[in-house]
Design a protein around this motif. Structure first.
Motif, PDB file in Angstrom:
ATOM      1  N   ASN A  55       0.856  -1.174   0.000  1.00  0.00           N
ATOM      2  CA  ASN A  55       0.000   0.000   0.000  1.00  0.00           C
ATOM      3  C   ASN A  55       0.895   1.227   0.000  1.00  0.00           C
ATOM      4  O   ASN A  55       1.921   1.245   0.679  1.00  0.00           O
ATOM      5  CB  ASN A  55      -0.918  -0.006   1.220  1.00  0.00           C
ATOM      6  N   TYR A  56       0.497   2.247  -0.768  1.00  0.00           N
ATOM      7  CA  TYR A  56       1.301   3.451  -0.903  1.00  0.00           C
ATOM      8  C   TYR A  56       0.462   4.698  -0.717  1.00  0.00           C
ATOM      9  O   TYR A  56      -0.727   4.728  -1.065  1.00  0.00           O
ATOM     10  CB  TYR A  56       1.950   3.525  -2.287  1.00  0.00           C
ATOM     11  N   PHE A  65       7.886   5.346  -5.625  1.00  0.00           N
ATOM     12  CA  PHE A  65       8.487   4.568  -4.542  1.00  0.00           C
ATOM     13  C   PHE A  65       8.031   3.121  -4.628  1.00  0.00           C
ATOM     14  O   PHE A  65       6.905   2.826  -5.034  1.00  0.00           O
ATOM     15  CB  PHE A  65       8.071   5.116  -3.176  1.00  0.00           C
ATOM     16  N   THR A  66       8.897   2.214  -4.202  1.00  0.00           N
ATOM     17  CA  THR A  66       8.577   0.795  -4.156  1.00  0.00           C
ATOM     18  C   THR A  66       9.052   0.204  -2.843  1.00  0.00           C
ATOM     19  O   THR A  66      10.226   0.342  -2.489  1.00  0.00           O
ATOM     20  CB  THR A  66       9.220   0.025  -5.317  1.00  0.00           C
ATOM     21  N   ILE A  67       8.150  -0.450  -2.127  1.00  0.00           N
ATOM     22  CA  ILE A  67       8.520  -1.131  -0.898  1.00  0.00           C
ATOM     23  C   ILE A  67       8.697  -2.618  -1.196  1.00  0.00           C
ATOM     24  O   ILE A  67       7.939  -3.198  -1.975  1.00  0.00           O
ATOM     25  CB  ILE A  67       7.479  -0.905   0.218  1.00  0.00           C
ATOM     26  N   SER A  68       9.689  -3.221  -0.597  1.00  0.00           N
ATOM     27  CA  SER A  68       9.948  -4.637  -0.783  1.00  0.00           C
ATOM     28  C   SER A  68      10.554  -5.204   0.491  1.00  0.00           C
ATOM     29  O   SER A  68      10.911  -4.459   1.404  1.00  0.00           O
ATOM     30  CB  SER A  68      10.867  -4.889  -1.978  1.00  0.00           C
ATOM     31  N   ARG A  69      10.666  -6.506   0.541  1.00  0.00           N
ATOM     32  CA  ARG A  69      11.203  -7.144   1.732  1.00  0.00           C
ATOM     33  C   ARG A  69      12.059  -8.337   1.369  1.00  0.00           C
ATOM     34  O   ARG A  69      11.914  -8.926   0.298  1.00  0.00           O
ATOM     35  CB  ARG A  69      10.063  -7.588   2.659  1.00  0.00           C
ATOM     36  N   ASP A  70      12.951  -8.678   2.272  1.00  0.00           N
ATOM     37  CA  ASP A  70      13.767  -9.870   2.172  1.00  0.00           C
ATOM     38  C   ASP A  70      13.593 -10.592   3.497  1.00  0.00           C
ATOM     39  O   ASP A  70      14.222 -10.236   4.495  1.00  0.00           O
ATOM     40  CB  ASP A  70      15.228  -9.521   1.915  1.00  0.00           C
ATOM     41  N   ASN A  71      12.726 -11.587   3.506  1.00  0.00           N
ATOM     42  CA  ASN A  71      12.406 -12.279   4.749  1.00  0.00           C
ATOM     43  C   ASN A  71      13.611 -12.981   5.368  1.00  0.00           C
ATOM     44  O   ASN A  71      13.744 -13.039   6.588  1.00  0.00           O
ATOM     45  CB  ASN A  71      11.287 -13.291   4.516  1.00  0.00           C
ATOM     46  N   GLN A 111      12.642   1.745  -2.116  1.00  0.00           N
ATOM     47  CA  GLN A 111      13.321   2.320  -3.268  1.00  0.00           C
ATOM     48  C   GLN A 111      12.595   3.593  -3.661  1.00  0.00           C
ATOM     49  O   GLN A 111      11.405   3.565  -3.965  1.00  0.00           O
ATOM     50  CB  GLN A 111      13.332   1.336  -4.434  1.00  0.00           C
ATOM     51  N   MET A 112      13.305   4.705  -3.657  1.00  0.00           N
ATOM     52  CA  MET A 112      12.713   6.005  -3.935  1.00  0.00           C
ATOM     53  C   MET A 112      13.338   6.570  -5.196  1.00  0.00           C
ATOM     54  O   MET A 112      14.537   6.854  -5.232  1.00  0.00           O
ATOM     55  CB  MET A 112      12.920   6.961  -2.761  1.00  0.00           C
ATOM     56  N   ASN A 113      12.530   6.726  -6.224  1.00  0.00           N
ATOM     57  CA  ASN A 113      12.973   7.280  -7.490  1.00  0.00           C
ATOM     58  C   ASN A 113      12.265   8.596  -7.762  1.00  0.00           C
ATOM     59  O   ASN A 113      11.240   8.906  -7.165  1.00  0.00           O
ATOM     60  CB  ASN A 113      12.694   6.295  -8.635  1.00  0.00           C
ATOM     61  N   SER A 114      12.819   9.356  -8.689  1.00  0.00           N
ATOM     62  CA  SER A 114      12.236  10.643  -9.074  1.00  0.00           C
ATOM     63  C   SER A 114      11.928  11.503  -7.862  1.00  0.00           C
ATOM     64  O   SER A 114      10.834  12.065  -7.733  1.00  0.00           O
ATOM     65  CB  SER A 114      10.974  10.415  -9.914  1.00  0.00           C
ATOM     66  N   LEU A 115      12.889  11.615  -6.983  1.00  0.00           N
ATOM     67  CA  LEU A 115      12.678  12.331  -5.733  1.00  0.00           C
ATOM     68  C   LEU A 115      12.415  13.813  -5.974  1.00  0.00           C
ATOM     69  O   LEU A 115      12.982  14.429  -6.874  1.00  0.00           O
ATOM     70  CB  LEU A 115      13.879  12.150  -4.820  1.00  0.00           C
ATOM     71  N   LYS A 116      11.554  14.356  -5.140  1.00  0.00           N
ATOM     72  CA  LYS A 116      11.168  15.756  -5.195  1.00  0.00           C
ATOM     73  C   LYS A 116      11.538  16.443  -3.886  1.00  0.00           C
ATOM     74  O   LYS A 116      11.632  15.785  -2.854  1.00  0.00           O
ATOM     75  CB  LYS A 116       9.656  15.881  -5.422  1.00  0.00           C
TER      76      LYS A 116
END
Length: 117
Positions: free
Chosen positions: A58-59, A67-73, A81-86
């Protein structure tokens, strides 16, 4: 108890990228979700992104598509991951862990993200 340690913040120019990491340790059983919140000076803390135990994400509308949230269990780590930052993304970013037993919520100490014009 649970400990959360964030890393990856820093200073970037508008349009740049950063990847935040949050490593959980301690009593990390029965995790329901992990997420990222942020708080800018003079503003309330707000939800940025969330990922549940089953992998549902959810964003916030303001970061969708950037932005993309991910996990490594295996590593007990969640990433943002934050791209195109403002410049308006400038804030302290906090990692949050939610579990189904008391205490339900844990917070990291935060990592500063500053985006220059």
């Amino acid at each position: 108890q649970v400990q959360l340690v964030e890393s990856g913040g820093g200073l970037v120019q508008a349009g740049g990228s950063l990847r935040l990491s949050c490593v959980a340790s301690g009593s990390i059983f029965n995790i329901n979700a992990m997420g990222w919140y942020r708080q800018a000076p003079g503003k309330q803390r707000e939800l940025v992104a969330l990922i549940t135990n089953s992998g549902i994400t959810n964003y916030a509308d303001s970061v969708k598509g950037r932005f993309t949230i991910s996990r490594d269990n295996a590593k007990n780590t969640v990433y943002l991951q934050m791209n195109s930052l403002k410049p308006e993304d400038t804030a302290v970013y906090y990692c949050k862990l939610t579990r189904d037993q008391f205490p339900y919520n844990y917070w990291g100490q935060g990592t500063q993200v500053t985006v220059s014009s």
